[in-house]
Design an enzyme around this catalytic site. Structure first.
Site, PDB file in Angstrom:
ATOM      1  N   ALA A   1      57.083 -37.938  -4.143  1.00 35.85           N
ATOM      2  CA  ALA A   1      58.296 -38.733  -4.332  1.00 35.85           C
ATOM      3  C   ALA A   1      58.727 -39.244  -2.962  1.00 35.85           C
ATOM      4  O   ALA A   1      59.216 -38.476  -2.131  1.00 35.85           O
ATOM      5  CB  ALA A   1      59.391 -37.880  -4.961  1.00 35.85           C
TER       6      ALA A   1
ATOM      7  N   CYS B   1      71.077 -36.029 -10.207  1.00 35.01           N
ATOM      8  CA  CYS B   1      69.919 -36.886  -9.962  1.00 35.01           C
ATOM      9  C   CYS B   1      68.637 -36.060  -9.897  1.00 35.01           C
ATOM     10  O   CYS B   1      67.628 -36.411 -10.514  1.00 35.01           O
ATOM     11  CB  CYS B   1      70.123 -37.658  -8.661  1.00 35.01           C
ATOM     12  SG  CYS B   1      68.801 -38.821  -8.284  1.00 35.01           S
TER      13      CYS B   1
ATOM     14  N   LEU C   1      61.541 -44.556  -6.319  1.00 33.99           N
ATOM     15  CA  LEU C   1      62.388 -44.912  -7.454  1.00 33.99           C
ATOM     16  C   LEU C   1      63.459 -45.909  -7.035  1.00 33.99           C
ATOM     17  O   LEU C   1      64.196 -45.676  -6.080  1.00 33.99           O
ATOM     18  CB  LEU C   1      63.061 -43.659  -8.027  1.00 33.99           C
ATOM     19  CG  LEU C   1      62.125 -42.531  -8.460  1.00 33.99           C
ATOM     20  CD1 LEU C   1      62.938 -41.354  -9.007  1.00 33.99           C
ATOM     21  CD2 LEU C   1      61.129 -43.017  -9.499  1.00 33.99           C
TER      22      LEU C   1
ATOM     23  N   SER D   1      61.031 -41.432  -0.599  1.00 33.92           N
ATOM     24  CA  SER D   1      62.331 -42.093  -0.514  1.00 33.92           C
ATOM     25  C   SER D   1      62.378 -43.138   0.585  1.00 33.92           C
ATOM     26  O   SER D   1      63.330 -43.910   0.668  1.00 33.92           O
ATOM     27  CB  SER D   1      63.425 -41.050  -0.252  1.00 33.92           C
ATOM     28  OG  SER D   1      63.249 -40.486   1.041  1.00 33.92           O
ATOM     29  N   GLY D   2      61.373 -43.142   1.461  1.00 33.18           N
ATOM     30  CA  GLY D   2      61.397 -44.030   2.612  1.00 33.18           C
ATOM     31  C   GLY D   2      61.901 -43.350   3.863  1.00 33.18           C
ATOM     32  O   GLY D   2      61.926 -43.953   4.940  1.00 33.18           O
ATOM     33  N   GLY D   3      62.305 -42.079   3.741  1.00 35.83           N
ATOM     34  CA  GLY D   3      62.773 -41.316   4.886  1.00 35.83           C
ATOM     35  C   GLY D   3      61.649 -40.537   5.536  1.00 35.83           C
ATOM     36  O   GLY D   3      60.509 -40.521   5.063  1.00 35.83           O
ATOM     37  N   VAL D   4      61.977 -39.853   6.626  1.00 31.45           N
ATOM     38  CA  VAL D   4      60.970 -39.127   7.384  1.00 31.45           C
ATOM     39  C   VAL D   4      60.411 -37.939   6.615  1.00 31.45           C
ATOM     40  O   VAL D   4      59.218 -37.620   6.722  1.00 31.45           O
ATOM     41  CB  VAL D   4      61.547 -38.672   8.752  1.00 31.45           C
ATOM     42  CG1 VAL D   4      62.738 -37.755   8.577  1.00 31.45           C
ATOM     43  CG2 VAL D   4      60.465 -37.996   9.590  1.00 31.45           C
ATOM     44  N   ASP D   5      61.235 -37.264   5.817  1.00 32.50           N
ATOM     45  CA  ASP D   5      60.793 -36.036   5.160  1.00 32.50           C
ATOM     46  C   ASP D   5      59.660 -36.289   4.168  1.00 32.50           C
ATOM     47  O   ASP D   5      58.581 -35.704   4.264  1.00 32.50           O
ATOM     48  CB  ASP D   5      61.974 -35.355   4.463  1.00 32.50           C
ATOM     49  CG  ASP D   5      63.071 -34.951   5.431  1.00 32.50           C
ATOM     50  OD1 ASP D   5      62.732 -34.586   6.576  1.00 32.50           O
ATOM     51  OD2 ASP D   5      64.255 -35.010   5.062  1.00 32.50           O
ATOM     52  N   SER D   6      59.906 -37.153   3.196  1.00 30.97           N
ATOM     53  CA  SER D   6      58.879 -37.417   2.188  1.00 30.97           C
ATOM     54  C   SER D   6      57.683 -38.151   2.789  1.00 30.97           C
ATOM     55  O   SER D   6      56.545 -37.968   2.342  1.00 30.97           O
ATOM     56  CB  SER D   6      59.466 -38.213   1.017  1.00 30.97           C
ATOM     57  OG  SER D   6      60.055 -39.423   1.450  1.00 30.97           O
TER      58      SER D   6
ATOM     59  N   CYS E   1      74.202 -42.216  -2.509  1.00 35.99           N
ATOM     60  CA  CYS E   1      73.412 -43.434  -2.313  1.00 35.99           C
ATOM     61  C   CYS E   1      74.016 -44.661  -2.992  1.00 35.99           C
ATOM     62  O   CYS E   1      73.897 -45.768  -2.483  1.00 35.99           O
ATOM     63  CB  CYS E   1      71.981 -43.207  -2.785  1.00 35.99           C
ATOM     64  SG  CYS E   1      71.783 -42.924  -4.567  1.00 35.99           S
TER      65      CYS E   1
END
Length: 365
Positions: free
Chosen positions: A14, A108, A40, A16-21, A204
C-alpha cells in the site's frame, strides 16, 4: 533487515507516496519479491487545495508512481473515493453531529485500507499486503499478535486496534523494527527522492485543518446554535453549534466566568454544551463498544488489570477491564483520568502487546 518469506512471492504494498511505504516497497523488491504497488485515491483533491503534508493528495499519488517507476514495479491507482466517503467521511461528519470526537484514521484503516485493499490484494494473487505502519506482527504461543512499534515515538498501534486476527495473518509491517531515521536512511540508500519528504499531518481530507468547513459542506445545517449551560444548571450563553466543541476544550467558549471553564459534556439531542471546572473532567470509569479482542487465550469475561490509551498522544494508564456482553467492556482507571471523549478509541495493552480495543461511548462516570 526484515525478510518476508520466500523470494519471488507476490506482495502488494500500500503506497501512499510517503517515505515509509516507499521504503517498504524498495526493501521487498531488493529481497526478490514480486512487488505490486497500489495507491488509493480516497477523496476529491479539490477539497485539499493548498493543504500541505496531507496524505493521499495529488502530489502523493505522483510520488508513489515515481517510486514505482524507479523500482521497476507495477503500480496501480484505485479510485476508492465513494467507498472512502461512505466509510470514513460520512462517519466523521455524523460523529461530530452526535457530539463525539471522531477518529477517522482508524475508520480508514478498518475499512478501505485493510478490508477492501486486502480483498484486492488477494484477487491479484498476493501472499501478503505490506504497509508502512510502525507496528510489529509477532508469533506468539497462541497465534499471531499485534505489538507496538519498536520506536515508541512512531508507534501506530493505537490506530490499528480494529485489525482482526484474520487480517493480521495476511498483513506485514516491515518497519515495526525500524526508527524513522533508519527508514529515511534506507530510502536514501535506495535513491528514493521521497527519503526526506515531510510526514503527513492532520486528517487527509480536511483542507487547512478546518474540519468545520467539511462538515458544513456535507451537512449545511450542522452549525445550529444552542445553549451553554454550567453543570450546576444555570445558563451562561450560546454556542455556535456543537460541532465546534470537544470534551476538555477551554479556549473559544466565548463566555465570561470567575474561574476557568471546560467543555465536560455535549448533548446532541437537546443541542446543549455543558461546561464546568477542570475537576469535572476527571473520569473514573467508562464503557466501550464494538470491541475487537485479539487475545483469544485470555478470558476477557474476567476482571483484568491492563494499560489503556484513550488518545494516541497520551501514555497508557493502568486500568481494570471487564466484559459486558458480546461487544462491550467496562474500563475503570486505577486513578482518575481527564477528558475522556466519546467517539475516541480506547486501546488495551499488556506490555507491548495490543489485546484489543473499542470505541468510547457516552456512558462515562
Amino acid at each position: 533487515m526484515i525478510n518476508l518469506g520466500d523470494k519471488h512471492s507476490t506482495i502488494v504494498v500500500a503506497m501512499s507516496g510517503g517515505v515509509d511505504s516507499s521504503a517498504v516497497a524498495a526493501m521487498l523488491h531488493e529481497q526478490g519479491h514480486n512487488v505490486i504497488g497500489i495507491t488509493l485515491q480516497l477523496y476529491d483533491h479539490g477539497m485539499a487545495v493548498g493543504k500541505k503534508n496531507a496524505c493521499c493528495a495529488g502530489q502523493d499519488i505522483y510520488d508513489a508512481k515515481m517510486v514505482a517507476n524507479k523500482l521497476g514495479i507495477p503500480h496501480y491507482v484505485l479510485d476508492y473515493e465513494s467507498k472512502f466517503k461512505e466509510s470514513v467521511i460520512d462517519n466523521f461528519v455524523d460523529s461530530y453531529l452526535q457530539g463525539e470526537t471522531p477518529l477517522p484514521c482508524v475508520q480508514c484503516n478498518n475499512s478501505v485500507k485493510f478490508r477492501d485493499l486486502i480483498k484486492t490484494a488477494r484477487e491479484l494473487g498476493a501472499s501478503q499486503l505490506a504497509t508502512g505502519h510502525y507496528v510489529r506482527k509477532v508469533s506468539g504461543d497462541n497465534g499471531v499478535e499485534l505489538h507496538t512499534g519498536l520506536d515508541p515515538a512512531k508507534d501506530q498501534s493505537y490506530f490499528l486496534f480494529t485489525t482482526t486476527k484474520e487480517q493480521l495473518e495476511y498483513l506485514s509491517f516491515p518497519l515495526g523494527w525500524f526508527t524513522k531515521d533508519e527508514t529515511r536512511k534506507l530510502a536514501s540508500k535506495f535513491g528514493l527522492e521521497v527519503a526526506y519528504k515531510p510526514d503527513s499531518q492532520d486528517i487527509c481530507f480536511v483542507p487547512d485543518g478546518n474540519y468545520k468547513s467539511v462538515i458544513n459542506t456535507i451537512r449545511p445545517n450542522a452549525s445550529e446554535s444552542g445553549k451553554i449551560i454550567h453543570i450546576n444548571g444555570f445558563a451562561l450563553g450560546e454556542h455556535s453549534g456543537i460541532i465546534n466543541y470537544t470534551i476538555g476544550q477551554r479556549r473559544g467558549l466565548g463566555i465570561a466566568y470567575n474561574e476557568p471553564l471546560y467543555v465536560v459534556k455535549i448533548d446532541p439531542k437537546d443541542n446543549i454544551v455543558y461546561v464546568g471546572p477542570e475537576a469535572a473532567l476527571h473520569v473514573q470509569e467508562f464503557i466501550i463498544k464494538d470491541v475487537n479482542w485479539l487475545a483469544d487465550e485470555i478470558k476477557d469475561n474476567k476482571k483484568l488489570e491492563v494499560a489503556v490509551k484513550i488518545r494516541s498522544t497520551r501514555p497508557p494508564r493502568l486500568a481494570a477491564i471487564s466484559k459486558l456482553g458480546d461487544d462491550k467492556m467496562k474500563i475503570r482507571f486505577l486513578s482518575a483520568e481527564k477528558a475522556v471523549a466519546p467517539g475516541q478509541a480506547c486501546v488495551i495493552y499488556a506490555g507491548e502487546r495490543v489485546l484489543g480495543g473499542g470505541w468510547i461511548t457516552r456512558d462515562i462516570r
